[in-house]
Motif scaffolding. Structure first.
Motif, mmCIF file in Angstrom:
data_model
loop_
_atom_site.group_PDB
_atom_site.id
_atom_site.type_symbol
_atom_site.label_atom_id
_atom_site.label_comp_id
_atom_site.label_asym_id
_atom_site.label_seq_id
_atom_site.Cartn_x
_atom_site.Cartn_y
_atom_site.Cartn_z
ATOM 1 N N TRP A 1 0.853 -1.182 0.000
ATOM 2 C CA TRP A 1 0.000 0.000 0.000
ATOM 3 C C TRP A 1 0.891 1.235 0.000
ATOM 4 C CZ3 TRP A 1 -5.352 0.102 2.448
ATOM 5 C CH2 TRP A 1 -5.956 -1.157 2.400
ATOM 6 N N LEU A 2 0.409 2.292 -0.609
ATOM 7 C CA LEU A 2 1.097 3.577 -0.541
ATOM 8 C C LEU A 2 0.088 4.695 -0.713
ATOM 9 C CD1 LEU A 2 1.244 4.703 -3.691
ATOM 10 C CD2 LEU A 2 3.135 3.112 -3.829
ATOM 11 N N GLU A 3 0.522 5.895 -0.409
ATOM 12 C CA GLU A 3 -0.293 7.090 -0.597
ATOM 13 C C GLU A 3 0.413 7.990 -1.596
ATOM 14 O OE1 GLU A 3 -0.362 8.567 3.403
ATOM 15 O OE2 GLU A 3 -2.205 7.487 3.877
ATOM 16 N N VAL A 4 -0.374 8.642 -2.433
ATOM 17 C CA VAL A 4 0.180 9.573 -3.410
ATOM 18 C C VAL A 4 -0.821 10.703 -3.591
ATOM 19 C CG1 VAL A 4 -0.730 8.245 -5.377
ATOM 20 C CG2 VAL A 4 1.197 9.792 -5.713
ATOM 21 N N TYR A 5 -0.317 11.920 -3.699
ATOM 22 C CA TYR A 5 -1.199 13.056 -3.926
ATOM 23 C C TYR A 5 -1.853 12.944 -5.294
ATOM 24 C CZ TYR A 5 0.563 15.359 0.244
ATOM 25 O OH TYR A 5 0.875 15.655 1.538
ATOM 26 N N GLU A 6 -3.151 13.158 -5.335
ATOM 27 C CA GLU A 6 -3.920 13.023 -6.573
ATOM 28 C C GLU A 6 -3.386 13.925 -7.686
ATOM 29 O OE1 GLU A 6 -8.562 13.539 -7.835
ATOM 30 O OE2 GLU A 6 -8.113 12.744 -5.846
ATOM 31 N N GLU A 7 -2.838 15.068 -7.318
ATOM 32 C CA GLU A 7 -2.307 16.005 -8.306
ATOM 33 C C GLU A 7 -0.939 15.581 -8.842
ATOM 34 O OE1 GLU A 7 -3.223 16.809 -5.211
ATOM 35 O OE2 GLU A 7 -4.941 18.147 -5.391
ATOM 36 N N ASN A 8 -0.296 14.625 -8.210
ATOM 37 C CA ASN A 8 1.033 14.180 -8.610
ATOM 38 C C ASN A 8 0.891 13.120 -9.712
ATOM 39 O OD1 ASN A 8 3.688 13.428 -8.838
ATOM 40 N ND2 ASN A 8 4.031 13.245 -6.642
ATOM 41 N N LYS A 9 0.528 13.595 -10.891
ATOM 42 C CA LYS A 9 0.195 12.707 -12.012
ATOM 43 C C LYS A 9 1.364 11.818 -12.431
ATOM 44 C CE LYS A 9 -3.918 14.495 -12.353
ATOM 45 N NZ LYS A 9 -5.004 13.871 -11.647
ATOM 46 N N SER A 10 2.584 12.354 -12.422
ATOM 47 C CA SER A 10 3.726 11.537 -12.851
ATOM 48 C C SER A 10 3.954 10.376 -11.886
ATOM 49 C CB SER A 10 4.983 12.379 -13.012
ATOM 50 O OG SER A 10 5.369 12.948 -11.785
ATOM 51 N N ALA A 11 3.799 10.618 -10.588
ATOM 52 C CA ALA A 11 3.958 9.538 -9.612
ATOM 53 C C ALA A 11 2.844 8.511 -9.771
ATOM 54 C CB ALA A 11 3.967 10.101 -8.192
ATOM 55 N N ILE A 12 1.625 8.973 -9.981
ATOM 56 C CA ILE A 12 0.505 8.055 -10.173
ATOM 57 C C ILE A 12 0.752 7.169 -11.388
ATOM 58 C CG2 ILE A 12 -1.940 7.902 -10.799
ATOM 59 C CD1 ILE A 12 -2.366 10.371 -8.944
ATOM 60 N N ARG A 13 1.206 7.761 -12.488
ATOM 61 C CA ARG A 13 1.501 6.968 -13.691
ATOM 62 C C ARG A 13 2.576 5.922 -13.407
ATOM 63 N NH1 ARG A 13 0.857 11.932 -16.182
ATOM 64 N NH2 ARG A 13 3.105 12.306 -16.187
ATOM 65 N N ALA A 14 3.615 6.315 -12.682
ATOM 66 C CA ALA A 14 4.695 5.381 -12.369
ATOM 67 C C ALA A 14 4.178 4.223 -11.517
ATOM 68 C CB ALA A 14 5.834 6.107 -11.651
ATOM 69 N N TYR A 15 3.353 4.518 -10.510
ATOM 70 C CA TYR A 15 2.831 3.465 -9.654
ATOM 71 C C TYR A 15 1.856 2.568 -10.417
ATOM 72 C CZ TYR A 15 4.941 6.073 -5.822
ATOM 73 O OH TYR A 15 5.821 6.713 -5.002
ATOM 74 N N GLN A 16 1.024 3.156 -11.269
ATOM 75 C CA GLN A 16 0.114 2.341 -12.070
ATOM 76 C C GLN A 16 0.890 1.444 -13.024
ATOM 77 O OE1 GLN A 16 -2.464 5.499 -13.544
ATOM 78 N NE2 GLN A 16 -4.084 4.893 -12.107
#
Length: 153
Positions: free
Chosen positions: A123-138
């Motif tokens: 599990w992890l948390e990521v700020y919704e606005e941090n699109k590059s991090a979200i893409r990397a985690y996805q």
């Protein structure tokens, strides 16, 4: 990056890791107006390095620390499957090395470390606005689940 080494952090790595921590905080401040100004700390890195149920992984390139991430085994809520999970944080890559999939190497090492401890959920948390991090985690296989909402009164 043939010379890339992924390894567990040592206490000798603390000076570099503390700089990474400030990099994480600097990157997150634009996403969260509740982070205190000035010098702050998020993590007890020494405890994470020395803990039995935690690990700090680092990426080293040509003798320089260039990335980090940690896993901390936590007790799962009783209504979820499994009794423990690994909570991830401190995902950081020096700006000069971003875009080289280094965080995926850190995640792979954390997955192995977790599996060795019979942990099957990360599990992890990521700020919704941090699109590059979200893409990397996805890209690494993570799926969005629950959003956080906040109201300051």
């Amino acid at each position: 990056m043939d010379d890339l080494i992924i390894r567990e952090a040592h206490l000798d790595d603390l000076p570099g890791l503390l700089k990474f921590e400030q990099g994480v905080i600097h990157a997150e401040r634009p996403y969260d107006d509740q982070i205190r100004p000035g010098s702050i700390q998020y993590y007890d890195l020494a405890a994470l390095i020395q803990g039995q149920d935690s690990v700090v992984m680092v990426a080293e390139y040509q003798g320089e620390l260039i990335a980090s991430g940690y896993a901390d085994i936590r007790v799962q809520k009783p209504y979820y499957l499994g009794d423990r999970y690994a909570y991830l944080g401190f995902m950081y890559v020096l700006p000069a090395y971003r875009g080289n999939n280094i965080i995926n190497h850190i995640l792979d090492a954390i997955k192995l470390w977790s599996a060795d401890r019979s942990i099957s959920q990360l599990w992890l948390e990521v700020y919704e606005e941090n699109k590059s991090a979200i893409r990397a985690y996805q890209k690494a296989g993570f799926q969005k689940r629950l959003g956080e909402m906040r109201l300051t009164i």
